[in-house]
Design a protein around this motif. Structure first.
Motif, PDB file in Angstrom:
ATOM      1  N   LEU A   1       0.296   3.877  -0.682  1.00 36.68           N
ATOM      2  CA  LEU A   1       0.077   2.977   0.238  1.00 36.68           C
ATOM      3  C   LEU A   1       0.878   3.333   1.528  1.00 36.68           C
ATOM      4  CD1 LEU A   1       0.732  -0.306  -1.956  1.00 36.68           C
ATOM      5  CD2 LEU A   1      -1.270   0.235  -0.820  1.00 36.68           C
ATOM      6  N   PRO A   2       2.048   3.819   1.806  1.00 37.47           N
ATOM      7  CA  PRO A   2       2.512   4.224   2.974  1.00 37.47           C
ATOM      8  C   PRO A   2       1.699   5.230   3.825  1.00 37.47           C
ATOM      9  CG  PRO A   2       4.047   4.108   1.306  1.00 37.47           C
ATOM     10  CD  PRO A   2       2.898   4.198   0.570  1.00 37.47           C
ATOM     11  N   GLU A   3       0.818   5.927   3.072  1.00 37.67           N
ATOM     12  CA  GLU A   3       0.079   7.006   3.572  1.00 37.67           C
ATOM     13  C   GLU A   3      -1.219   6.092   4.342  1.00 37.67           C
ATOM     14  OE1 GLU A   3       0.411  10.293   3.991  1.00 37.67           O
ATOM     15  OE2 GLU A   3       2.258  10.406   3.113  1.00 37.67           O
ATOM     16  N   TRP A   4      -1.471   5.313   4.082  1.00 39.22           N
ATOM     17  CA  TRP A   4      -2.643   4.442   4.509  1.00 39.22           C
ATOM     18  C   TRP A   4      -2.250   3.503   5.717  1.00 39.22           C
ATOM     19  CZ3 TRP A   4      -4.084   3.096  -0.958  1.00 39.22           C
ATOM     20  CH2 TRP A   4      -4.750   4.209  -1.645  1.00 39.22           C
ATOM     21  N   ARG A   5      -1.007   3.291   5.900  1.00 40.75           N
ATOM     22  CA  ARG A   5      -0.663   2.327   7.088  1.00 40.75           C
ATOM     23  C   ARG A   5      -1.113   2.724   8.371  1.00 40.75           C
ATOM     24  NH1 ARG A   5       5.481  -0.022   5.424  1.00 40.75           N
ATOM     25  NH2 ARG A   5       5.347  -0.609   7.554  1.00 40.75           N
ATOM     26  N   ASP A   6      -1.084   3.923   8.845  1.00 41.65           N
ATOM     27  CA  ASP A   6      -1.433   4.582   9.852  1.00 41.65           C
ATOM     28  C   ASP A   6      -2.876   4.818  10.146  1.00 41.65           C
ATOM     29  OD1 ASP A   6      -1.161   6.615   8.497  1.00 41.65           O
ATOM     30  OD2 ASP A   6      -0.017   7.910  10.129  1.00 41.65           O
ATOM     31  N   LEU A   7      -3.723   4.641   9.112  1.00 42.26           N
ATOM     32  CA  LEU A   7      -5.043   4.763   9.105  1.00 42.26           C
ATOM     33  C   LEU A   7      -5.805   3.302   9.480  1.00 42.26           C
ATOM     34  CD1 LEU A   7      -5.783   6.802   5.681  1.00 42.26           C
ATOM     35  CD2 LEU A   7      -5.706   7.719   8.137  1.00 42.26           C
ATOM     36  N   ASP A   8      -6.929   3.490  10.312  1.00 49.15           N
ATOM     37  CA  ASP A   8      -7.650   2.454  10.865  1.00 49.15           C
ATOM     38  C   ASP A   8      -8.511   1.663   9.626  1.00 49.15           C
ATOM     39  OD1 ASP A   8      -8.169   0.403  12.720  1.00 49.15           O
ATOM     40  OD2 ASP A   8      -9.704   1.797  13.886  1.00 49.15           O
ATOM     41  N   VAL A   9      -7.810   1.528   8.501  1.00 50.21           N
ATOM     42  CA  VAL A   9      -8.629   0.861   7.413  1.00 50.21           C
ATOM     43  C   VAL A   9      -8.083  -0.642   7.605  1.00 50.21           C
ATOM     44  CG1 VAL A   9      -8.894   2.677   5.839  1.00 50.21           C
ATOM     45  CG2 VAL A   9      -6.857   1.222   5.799  1.00 50.21           C
ATOM     46  N   ASP A  10      -9.272  -1.467   7.385  1.00 49.51           N
ATOM     47  CA  ASP A  10      -9.058  -3.055   7.569  1.00 49.51           C
ATOM     48  C   ASP A  10      -8.164  -3.657   6.117  1.00 49.51           C
ATOM     49  OD1 ASP A  10     -10.536  -3.592  10.088  1.00 49.51           O
ATOM     50  OD2 ASP A  10     -11.643  -2.295   8.956  1.00 49.51           O
ATOM     51  N   VAL A  11      -8.736  -3.231   4.875  1.00 48.81           N
ATOM     52  CA  VAL A  11      -8.434  -3.572   3.735  1.00 48.81           C
ATOM     53  C   VAL A  11      -7.898  -2.458   2.996  1.00 48.81           C
ATOM     54  CG1 VAL A  11      -9.071  -5.131   1.848  1.00 48.81           C
ATOM     55  CG2 VAL A  11      -9.880  -5.515   4.110  1.00 48.81           C
TER      56      VAL A  11
ATOM     57  N   MET B   1       4.249  -5.691   1.617  1.00 51.78           N
ATOM     58  CA  MET B   1       5.206  -5.053   2.480  1.00 51.78           C
ATOM     59  C   MET B   1       4.855  -3.483   2.751  1.00 51.78           C
ATOM     60  SD  MET B   1       8.806  -6.787   0.991  1.00 51.78           S
ATOM     61  CE  MET B   1       8.423  -6.510  -0.613  1.00 51.78           C
ATOM     62  N   ARG B   2       4.493  -2.793   1.606  1.00 52.03           N
ATOM     63  CA  ARG B   2       4.257  -1.171   1.516  1.00 52.03           C
ATOM     64  C   ARG B   2       3.117  -0.770   2.634  1.00 52.03           C
ATOM     65  NH1 ARG B   2       7.148   2.087  -1.524  1.00 52.03           N
ATOM     66  NH2 ARG B   2       5.404   3.256  -2.039  1.00 52.03           N
ATOM     67  N   ALA B   3       2.162  -1.972   2.638  1.00 48.45           N
ATOM     68  CA  ALA B   3       0.653  -1.364   3.459  1.00 48.45           C
ATOM     69  C   ALA B   3       0.959  -1.741   4.694  1.00 48.45           C
ATOM     70  CB  ALA B   3      -0.373  -2.336   2.448  1.00 48.45           C
ATOM     71  N   GLY B   4       1.886  -2.175   5.233  1.00 48.40           N
ATOM     72  CA  GLY B   4       2.007  -2.264   6.650  1.00 48.40           C
ATOM     73  C   GLY B   4       1.236  -3.505   7.272  1.00 48.40           C
ATOM     74  N   GLY B   5       1.045  -4.663   6.728  1.00 50.93           N
ATOM     75  CA  GLY B   5       0.492  -5.786   7.210  1.00 50.93           C
ATOM     76  C   GLY B   5      -1.134  -5.630   7.124  1.00 50.93           C
ATOM     77  N   LYS B   6      -1.815  -4.802   6.599  1.00 57.66           N
ATOM     78  CA  LYS B   6      -2.869  -4.803   6.384  1.00 57.66           C
ATOM     79  C   LYS B   6      -3.396  -5.643   5.424  1.00 57.66           C
ATOM     80  CE  LYS B   6      -3.722   0.306   7.381  1.00 57.66           C
ATOM     81  NZ  LYS B   6      -4.279   0.098   8.571  1.00 57.66           N
ATOM     82  N   ALA B   7      -4.804  -6.314   5.401  1.00 61.52           N
ATOM     83  CA  ALA B   7      -5.334  -7.161   4.386  1.00 61.52           C
ATOM     84  C   ALA B   7      -5.559  -6.442   3.012  1.00 61.52           C
ATOM     85  CB  ALA B   7      -6.793  -7.593   4.651  1.00 61.52           C
ATOM     86  N   LEU B   8      -5.250  -7.101   1.985  1.00 59.62           N
ATOM     87  CA  LEU B   8      -5.190  -6.559   0.534  1.00 59.62           C
ATOM     88  C   LEU B   8      -6.391  -7.122  -0.300  1.00 59.62           C
ATOM     89  CD1 LEU B   8      -1.339  -6.991  -0.053  1.00 59.62           C
ATOM     90  CD2 LEU B   8      -2.697  -4.921   0.673  1.00 59.62           C
ATOM     91  N   GLN B   9      -6.628  -6.213  -1.296  1.00 54.18           N
ATOM     92  CA  GLN B   9      -7.839  -6.547  -2.266  1.00 54.18           C
ATOM     93  C   GLN B   9      -7.240  -6.320  -3.666  1.00 54.18           C
ATOM     94  OE1 GLN B   9     -12.224  -5.658  -1.695  1.00 54.18           O
ATOM     95  NE2 GLN B   9     -11.484  -4.025  -2.973  1.00 54.18           N
ATOM     96  N   GLY B  10      -7.468  -7.122  -4.717  1.00 55.83           N
ATOM     97  CA  GLY B  10      -6.908  -7.003  -5.827  1.00 55.83           C
ATOM     98  C   GLY B  10      -6.410  -8.093  -6.609  1.00 55.83           C
ATOM     99  N   ASN B  11      -5.745  -7.841  -7.544  1.00 58.50           N
ATOM    100  CA  ASN B  11      -5.418  -6.865  -8.379  1.00 58.50           C
ATOM    101  C   ASN B  11      -5.101  -7.002  -9.845  1.00 58.50           C
ATOM    102  OD1 ASN B  11      -2.948  -8.175  -8.468  1.00 58.50           O
ATOM    103  ND2 ASN B  11      -1.527  -6.547  -8.098  1.00 58.50           N
ATOM    104  N   LEU B  12      -6.238  -7.826 -10.365  1.00 62.03           N
ATOM    105  CA  LEU B  12      -6.158  -8.188 -11.803  1.00 62.03           C
ATOM    106  C   LEU B  12      -6.362  -7.116 -12.595  1.00 62.03           C
ATOM    107  CD1 LEU B  12      -6.125 -10.608 -13.415  1.00 62.03           C
ATOM    108  CD2 LEU B  12      -8.254 -10.708 -13.731  1.00 62.03           C
ATOM    109  N   ASP B  13      -5.633  -6.865 -13.630  1.00 64.53           N
ATOM    110  CA  ASP B  13      -6.081  -5.629 -14.604  1.00 64.53           C
ATOM    111  C   ASP B  13      -7.421  -6.237 -15.413  1.00 64.53           C
ATOM    112  OD1 ASP B  13      -6.064  -4.185 -16.880  1.00 64.53           O
ATOM    113  OD2 ASP B  13      -3.867  -4.219 -17.439  1.00 64.53           O
TER     114      ASP B  13
END
Length: 352
Positions: A252-262, A276-288
């Motif tokens: 997740l920290p590796e994706w914080r500075d990429l221009d991905v939306d979700v 917290m770890r994704a730097g404020g990006k929108a999230l998708q998930g996360n049911l097993d």
């Protein structure tokens, strides 16, 4: 393009206000549906995806049956590889098998340039049919990410360890980066062609990259991912881009500075921690996905996910991986209704 009657998914992807949480499911189209299994008695996956009318039917069926807020294009991540000169066969019970695996730098050099209009016109025709005539919800296009594609191309098929892939990466660094560059160019072109044809959003599937450490990801994988995203965003800046991987919460920290939306998250990390770890990006998930076989526990866990997901803008309910054949369609329909109804209550402030 047909007017979208439901843009809930797009608003959430852009972190705009919503009155209920949108939901869709990875692999929602396919093996768990009786209608699909009936089709597979007559047609192979290859035959379905090469017939736009048939492929569009499979893609839109879950929207009609479950009431989900987005459709995911029915196809395989290996679809563009034959256009690059890779001999792929999808074997029942095995998965993708490569007849000419990559073993040397010369094998990388022989890969040819991918041209979407020439190599996958049937995919683009399917998208146009869905976007212009059949869907009233957003259509998500997708592509496999370079590492995941490379793992099949080098191993010759599915792997549980990726030993050969990692060995090639470590011992043939120049050739590895050449391979990543070629796959990144193909992936960006493929995604842009899908957007041009009518896809409302695109998802990058890096199914197996969780097998790498964060340090190796940063060195060997991230430059190619950044190349893909930069190219797509330059040409189509308003199209949401989703980054989805499995077993990769450490990235997740590796994706914080990429221009991905979700950023897609699996069940190994809570939505609260991921936010917290994704730097404020929108999230998708996360049911097993396994919980889909345990109704009461499934709804209980879905409620917990929604309680965390509704704590901030930009949340899309999904699975941490894909729907599998044993899942009953009725469970997905019930879960979709539950997510909509319960999240609406939570977003209004929790009143019953």
């Amino acid at each position: 393009m047909k007017r979208l009657e439901n843009d809930l998914f797009l608003r959430a992807a852009r972190k705009e206000a919503v009155d209920q949480i949108p939901v869709w499911y990875m692999r929602q189209a396919g093996r768990s549906q009786p209608e699909y299994r009936k089709l597979k008695e007559k047609y192979s996956l290859f035959e379905i995806t090469h017939q736009p009318e048939l492929c569009a039917y499979v893609t839109r069926l879950p929207v009609e049956q479950y009431g989900v807020d987005a459709a995911i294009l029915y196809k395989d991540i290996m679809t563009p590889l034959p256009g690059m000169g890779v001999e792929v066969e999808i074997k029942s019970g095995v998965g993708p098998v490569i007849a000419n695996p990559i073993q040397t730098g010369k094998d990388v050099e022989r890969l040819v340039s991918f041209q979407a209009d020439e190599h996958v016109p049937y995919v683009l025709d399917t998208i146009r049919l869905l976007a212009e005539e059949q869907l009233t919800v957003p259509l998500i296009g997708f592509a496999g990410a370079p590492f995941t594609l490379a793992s099949y191309m080098i191993e010759g098929g599915p792997s549980k360890t990726y030993h050969q892939t990692k060995a090639f990466m470590y011992t043939h660094e120049a050739e590895w980066h050449m391979l990543m560059h070629k796959l990144a160019v193909m992936t960006a072109d493929y995604l842009l062609a899908q957007i041009k044809a009518g896809a409302s959003a695109v998802q990058i599937f890096d199914s197996w990259v969780g097998a790498l450490s964060a340090a190796d990801y940063h060195t060997y994988i991230k430059p190619g991912i950044a190349q893909i995203i930069t190219t797509v965003k330059k040409e189509s800046p308003l199209t949401p881009v989703i980054m989805q991987a499995v077993g990769a919460t450490h990235l997740l920290p590796e994706w914080r500075d990429l221009d991905v939306d979700v950023v897609g998250v699996d069940w190994r990390m809570s939505i609260a921690d991921a936010r917290m770890r994704a730097g404020g990006k929108a999230l998708q998930g996360n049911l097993d996905p396994s919980l889909l076989l345990a109704r009461e526990k499934c709804l209980e866990q879905a409620n917990l996910i929604l309680e965390e997901g509704t704590q901030g803008p930009g949340f899309i309910f999904n699975l941490g991986h894909g729907v599998f054949p044993e899942v009953q369609p009725e469970m997905l329909k019930e879960l979709t209704a539950f997510v909509h109804e319960r999240s609406a209550i939570l977003l209004r402030g929790g009143e019953q």
